[in-house]
Design an enzyme around this catalytic site. Structure first.
Site, PDB file in Angstrom:
ATOM      1  N   LYS A   1      -1.854   4.508  40.736  1.00 21.60           N
ATOM      2  CA  LYS A   1      -0.829   4.094  39.822  1.00 21.60           C
ATOM      3  C   LYS A   1       0.383   3.724  40.376  1.00 21.60           C
ATOM      4  O   LYS A   1       1.149   4.589  41.145  1.00 21.60           O
ATOM      5  CB  LYS A   1      -0.841   5.072  38.782  1.00 21.60           C
ATOM      6  CG  LYS A   1       0.527   4.622  37.577  1.00 21.60           C
ATOM      7  CD  LYS A   1       0.894   5.910  36.774  1.00 21.60           C
ATOM      8  CE  LYS A   1       2.131   5.364  35.977  1.00 21.60           C
ATOM      9  NZ  LYS A   1       2.834   6.585  35.330  1.00 21.60           N
TER      10      LYS A   1
ATOM     11  N   GLY B   1       8.983  10.381  29.118  1.00 21.56           N
ATOM     12  CA  GLY B   1       9.354  11.744  28.694  1.00 21.56           C
ATOM     13  C   GLY B   1      10.079  11.752  27.558  1.00 21.56           C
ATOM     14  O   GLY B   1      10.806  12.807  27.092  1.00 21.56           O
TER      15      GLY B   1
ATOM     16  N   ALA C   1       3.705   6.295  28.953  1.00 26.23           N
ATOM     17  CA  ALA C   1       5.106   6.780  28.459  1.00 26.23           C
ATOM     18  C   ALA C   1       5.564   6.727  27.044  1.00 26.23           C
ATOM     19  O   ALA C   1       5.336   5.559  26.467  1.00 26.23           O
ATOM     20  CB  ALA C   1       6.199   6.211  29.464  1.00 26.23           C
ATOM     21  N   GLY C   2       6.229   7.633  26.649  1.00 23.58           N
ATOM     22  CA  GLY C   2       6.699   7.506  25.459  1.00 23.58           C
ATOM     23  C   GLY C   2       5.871   8.409  24.380  1.00 23.58           C
ATOM     24  O   GLY C   2       6.549   8.508  23.157  1.00 23.58           O
TER      25      GLY C   2
ATOM     26  N   ASN D   1       1.879  12.597  29.814  1.00 26.27           N
ATOM     27  CA  ASN D   1       2.072  13.962  30.596  1.00 26.27           C
ATOM     28  C   ASN D   1       2.957  15.013  29.776  1.00 26.27           C
ATOM     29  O   ASN D   1       2.567  16.272  29.315  1.00 26.27           O
ATOM     30  CB  ASN D   1       2.891  13.646  31.943  1.00 26.27           C
ATOM     31  CG  ASN D   1       3.026  15.094  32.964  1.00 26.27           C
ATOM     32  OD1 ASN D   1       1.833  15.498  33.499  1.00 26.27           O
ATOM     33  ND2 ASN D   1       4.066  15.727  32.869  1.00 26.27           N
ATOM     34  N   THR D   2       4.334  14.458  29.500  1.00 23.52           N
ATOM     35  CA  THR D   2       5.200  15.630  28.542  1.00 23.52           C
ATOM     36  C   THR D   2       4.658  15.903  27.465  1.00 23.52           C
ATOM     37  O   THR D   2       4.978  16.881  27.073  1.00 23.52           O
ATOM     38  CB  THR D   2       6.578  14.744  28.659  1.00 23.52           C
ATOM     39  OG1 THR D   2       6.867  14.475  30.086  1.00 23.52           O
ATOM     40  CG2 THR D   2       7.806  15.714  28.183  1.00 23.52           C
TER      41      THR D   2
END
Length: 256
Positions: free
Chosen positions: A99, A160, A186-187, A208-209
């Site tokens: 990635k 995040g 993301a997001g 992830n977050t």
């Protein structure tokens, strides 16, 4: 029938990719991966130990023989650093499916597309198979594909942030124009965000977050698994058309 997807000739049944950062420990991370059903995990080469046997290793908790590791270039702000990081990853673990993310600045963590495109071209020529984090721009996404990206990964919102997909129109346009897999990266903040990404026709979602910072990461991981599956089913089923006014479920004609 099993609903699978493929990237660079490798086939997966789970459309959810999860990260390996921000968890309280490797045990919790491994439990979240299992609950999510994910078959791919992203690993920040510069931040997570995958090669030093004298320190706790992620590979002791998440088996790389069972789960595909996707080394990433988190924390890189120029093409040279990103390329060097992935070369080291290949030396350490033999990984070629990677990635790529090249960030523009620390406040927004938005990708620097000029550096990202340059790195994509170099990595592709060196035999890497880069899945590339990018802006939610259909033109930029196509340029990355032409440069050798095996998947394009537009952001839904800043990394995040948990804000969810901010521009459904551009994500849909990227999906319509791409010849390689498209994954929102993301997001995502909660399960409904993951479902939206899949309803737009994306091949998968990376997060992830949203899992790691949930009060109950294991339960959230399971929720994300179900949301991705539901969103995919909704996309494949072909949703009803939207109308400006009401349309009764039962006919009005012939009422007593």
């Amino acid at each position: 029938m099993t609903d699978s997807w493929s990237v660079a000739g490798r086939t997966f049944t789970s459309r959810l990719i999860v990260g390996t950062g921000k968890y309280k420990d490797f045990e919790q991370n491994a439990a979240a991966v299992e609950a999510s059903g994910a078959e791919i995990v992203t690993v920040a080469v510069r931040r997570v130990n995958v090669s030093d046997p004298n320190a706790p290793m992620l590979t002791d908790y998440i088996d790389p023989k069972k789960i595909t590791y996707l080394p990433n270039t988190a924390g890189c702000f120029n093409a040279d650093d990103a390329i060097r990081t992935l070369r080291l990853a290949r030396e350490a673990g033999g990984w070629d499916l990677v990635k790529l993310e090249v960030l523009g600045e620390a406040k927004t963590l938005y990708p620097n597309m000029r550096e990202t495109l340059e790195a994509t071209e170099v990595l592709a020529k060196e035999g890497f198979l880069p899945m590339v984090y990018c802006v939610d721009d259909p033109i930029a996404a196509k340029q990355l594909e032409d440069a050798g990206a095996v998947a394009v990964m537009p952001l839904g919102a800043p990394i995040g942030s948990g804000l969810g997909i901010q521009n459904r129109v551009t994500i849909r346009l990227i999906v319509e124009g791409a010849s390689v897999p498209v994954l929102v990266d993301a997001g995502v903040g909660t399960a409904s965000d993951a479902a939206v990404a899949m309803e737009l026709g994306c091949d998968g979602v990376l997060m992830n977050t949203a899992i790691a910072e949930a009060k109950d990461p294991i339960r959230m991981a399971r929720a994300m698994k179900l949301a991705v599956e539901a969103g995919r089913d909704a996309y494949l089923s072909g949703r009803m058309g939207q109308r400006r006014y009401a349309d009764p479920s039962s006919p009005l004609a012939g009422l007593i």
